[in-house]
Write a protein that holds these residues in place. Structure first.
Motif, mmCIF file in Angstrom:
data_model
loop_
_atom_site.group_PDB
_atom_site.id
_atom_site.type_symbol
_atom_site.label_atom_id
_atom_site.label_comp_id
_atom_site.label_asym_id
_atom_site.label_seq_id
_atom_site.Cartn_x
_atom_site.Cartn_y
_atom_site.Cartn_z
ATOM 1 N N MET A 153 1.082 -1.008 0.334
ATOM 2 C CA MET A 153 0.505 0.113 0.357
ATOM 3 C C MET A 153 0.784 1.487 0.196
ATOM 4 S SD MET A 153 -3.355 -0.973 -0.014
ATOM 5 C CE MET A 153 -4.105 0.362 0.867
ATOM 6 N N LEU A 154 0.257 2.099 -0.341
ATOM 7 C CA LEU A 154 0.909 3.640 -0.423
ATOM 8 C C LEU A 154 0.669 4.467 0.174
ATOM 9 C CD1 LEU A 154 1.863 3.072 -4.634
ATOM 10 C CD2 LEU A 154 3.378 2.815 -2.895
ATOM 11 N N SER A 155 0.914 5.559 1.271
ATOM 12 C CA SER A 155 0.658 6.409 1.506
ATOM 13 C C SER A 155 -0.366 7.520 0.062
ATOM 14 C CB SER A 155 0.977 7.216 2.494
ATOM 15 O OG SER A 155 2.251 7.780 1.420
ATOM 16 N N ILE A 156 -1.294 8.376 0.689
ATOM 17 C CA ILE A 156 -1.296 9.605 -0.540
ATOM 18 C C ILE A 156 0.075 10.483 -0.457
ATOM 19 C CG2 ILE A 156 -1.735 11.252 1.376
ATOM 20 C CD1 ILE A 156 -4.396 11.880 -0.122
ATOM 21 N N GLY A 157 0.378 10.462 -0.110
ATOM 22 C CA GLY A 157 1.779 11.496 -0.221
ATOM 23 C C GLY A 157 2.997 10.550 -1.353
ATOM 24 N N GLU A 158 2.967 9.061 -0.778
ATOM 25 C CA GLU A 158 4.004 8.551 -2.192
ATOM 26 C C GLU A 158 2.843 8.175 -3.106
ATOM 27 O OE1 GLU A 158 5.995 5.538 1.026
ATOM 28 O OE2 GLU A 158 3.892 5.050 0.971
ATOM 29 N N PHE A 159 1.689 8.063 -3.199
ATOM 30 C CA PHE A 159 0.810 8.131 -4.465
ATOM 31 C C PHE A 159 0.867 9.451 -5.327
ATOM 32 C CE2 PHE A 159 -2.956 7.970 -6.918
ATOM 33 C CZ PHE A 159 -2.794 6.267 -7.185
ATOM 34 N N SER A 160 1.421 10.584 -4.278
ATOM 35 C CA SER A 160 0.958 11.374 -4.914
ATOM 36 C C SER A 160 2.249 12.238 -6.039
ATOM 37 C CB SER A 160 1.010 13.071 -3.616
ATOM 38 O OG SER A 160 1.212 14.480 -4.249
ATOM 39 N N ASN A 161 3.377 11.331 -4.770
ATOM 40 C CA ASN A 161 5.394 12.058 -5.647
ATOM 41 C C ASN A 161 5.443 10.851 -6.738
ATOM 42 O OD1 ASN A 161 6.788 13.356 -4.996
ATOM 43 N ND2 ASN A 161 8.123 11.264 -4.755
ATOM 44 N N ILE A 162 4.735 9.828 -7.124
ATOM 45 C CA ILE A 162 4.820 8.807 -8.237
ATOM 46 C C ILE A 162 3.630 9.110 -9.132
ATOM 47 C CG2 ILE A 162 4.429 6.734 -9.297
ATOM 48 C CD1 ILE A 162 4.491 5.403 -6.003
ATOM 49 N N CYS A 163 3.105 9.494 -9.131
ATOM 50 C CA CYS A 163 1.748 9.995 -9.896
ATOM 51 C C CYS A 163 2.118 11.657 -10.539
ATOM 52 C CB CYS A 163 0.421 9.816 -10.049
ATOM 53 S SG CYS A 163 0.205 8.269 -9.569
ATOM 54 N N LYS A 164 3.088 12.438 -9.855
ATOM 55 C CA LYS A 164 2.928 13.891 -10.217
ATOM 56 C C LYS A 164 1.872 14.205 -9.837
ATOM 57 C CE LYS A 164 7.344 13.485 -10.079
ATOM 58 N NZ LYS A 164 8.050 13.381 -8.806
ATOM 59 N N VAL A 165 0.899 14.208 -8.881
ATOM 60 C CA VAL A 165 -0.487 14.725 -8.724
ATOM 61 C C VAL A 165 -0.761 15.024 -7.070
ATOM 62 C CG1 VAL A 165 -3.439 14.405 -8.792
ATOM 63 C CG2 VAL A 165 -1.600 13.312 -10.698
ATOM 64 N N SER A 166 -0.971 16.328 -7.457
ATOM 65 C CA SER A 166 -1.496 16.710 -6.105
ATOM 66 C C SER A 166 -1.996 16.432 -4.503
ATOM 67 C CB SER A 166 -1.691 18.425 -5.565
ATOM 68 O OG SER A 166 -2.683 18.309 -6.264
ATOM 69 N N THR A 167 -1.836 15.813 -3.976
ATOM 70 C CA THR A 167 -2.828 15.422 -2.374
ATOM 71 C C THR A 167 -3.710 15.738 -2.224
ATOM 72 O OG1 THR A 167 -1.594 16.574 -1.269
ATOM 73 C CG2 THR A 167 -0.615 14.879 -0.993
ATOM 74 N N LYS A 168 -3.981 17.391 -2.562
ATOM 75 C CA LYS A 168 -5.279 18.195 -2.981
ATOM 76 C C LYS A 168 -6.339 17.975 -4.011
ATOM 77 C CE LYS A 168 -6.793 23.071 -3.321
ATOM 78 N NZ LYS A 168 -6.427 24.804 -3.594
ATOM 79 N N THR A 169 -5.924 17.414 -4.905
ATOM 80 C CA THR A 169 -6.029 16.575 -7.011
ATOM 81 C C THR A 169 -6.252 15.705 -5.767
ATOM 82 O OG1 THR A 169 -5.037 18.415 -7.869
ATOM 83 C CG2 THR A 169 -5.836 16.141 -8.656
#
Length: 279
Positions: A1-17
């Motif tokens: 599993m990936l935290s929202i921050g890790e997922f955000s960083n990999i996909c280059k999509v902000s956590t807000k988005t």
């Protein structure tokens, strides 16, 4: 599993988005910790996020992307149709941008040569001609600007069928007369007409008489320039409008592949202005 921050960083999509996407049901976290509310995404969801970003790059709306993701039909089939529609939209936009770029280059070149960007008006020729009376088979109705292309096809299809059914003789290409006194976003009083040889039930007499005539080669977007040149010519030479302006479509727009192949004759019926008597 990936935290929202890790997922955000990999996909280059902000956590807000990502939170907004979850809010609208586009892509939900695979798991939410009930104690602290932390959001986690699965490795498999990385491809879903890449898919969303790919469709966004094609200018699909989030609602359109959501519909594709939630489709109960074969996703590939629905996606194939959606991508083909989008391809046609983008091709049309590219054509418009290419046309705009060509015009920009011409304007830049004219300015370099010390010419006005409006100097192209000088190349528009205006002739004063006498147009004889003709019999018109026509359909007259209010037409919205955005419905014109569809109405053009529908009305002329009906008129050509009537010509064939009644065995009438076609005398000239299709034409459109504009009877509205001014432009309105709510529609223009428009008459789709075809000149025929016979005077029968359903035809009307049309007396254009003296007209300013200009032949336009190319896009209909240049029509306002022709109207401007004709109006300037009429004002300078002492003429005024006497009847409905009309356009004759020498080439059928549905039968040519490029706008540059369009040939349109523009007629502006005029009469000499009355001379004011001196007091």
């Amino acid at each position: 599993m990936l935290s929202i921050g890790e997922f955000s960083n990999i996909c280059k999509v902000s956590t807000k988005t990502l939170r907004y996407y979850a809010e609208i049901g586009l892509i939900l976290p695979d798991e939410i910790n009930p104690e602290n509310g932390y959001r986690y995404y699965s490795i498999e969801q990385l491809e879903t996020m890449l898919f969303i970003n790919r469709l966004k790059s094609y200018n699909f709306s989030l609602e359109q992307i959501k519909t594709i993701l939630e489709s109960e039909e074969s996703q590939d089939e629905k996606l194939y149709l959606a991508l083909n529609r989008k391809k046609k939209e983008i091709e049309k936009q590219v054509q418009e941008f290419e046309k705009t770029l060509d015009q920009l280059n011409i304007d830049i070149s004219n300015l370099k040569q010390g010419k006005s960007i409006m100097s192209y008006l000088e190349s528009i020729e205006v002739q004063l001609v006498e147009v004889p009376m003709m019999y018109l088979l026509s359909i007259r109705k209010m037409v919205h600007e955005y419905d014109f292309a569809e109405e053009y096809g529908n009305c002329f299809s009906k008129l050509f069928r009537k010509i064939a059914d009644d065995k009438l003789t076609l005398l000239a290409p299709p034409m459109v007369l504009f009877h509205s006194a001014e432009f309105s976003p709510f529609g223009l009083e428009t008459e789709f007409a075809i000149p025929v040889k016979e005077c029968v039930t359903g035809t009307r007499d049309f007396y254009p008489g003296l007209c300013l005539k200009t032949v336009l080669y190319g896009s209909y977007s240049d029509l306002p320039s022709v109207y401007t040149k004709q109006s300037e010519w009429a004002e300078k030479e002492g003429y005024e409008s006497s009847n409905a302006l009309y356009e004759v479509y020498v080439t059928d727009p549905s039968q040519v592949s490029k706008e540059s192949e369009f040939i349109t004759e523009i007629y502006y019926p005029v009469k000499k202005k009355a001379k004011l008597e001196r007091q």
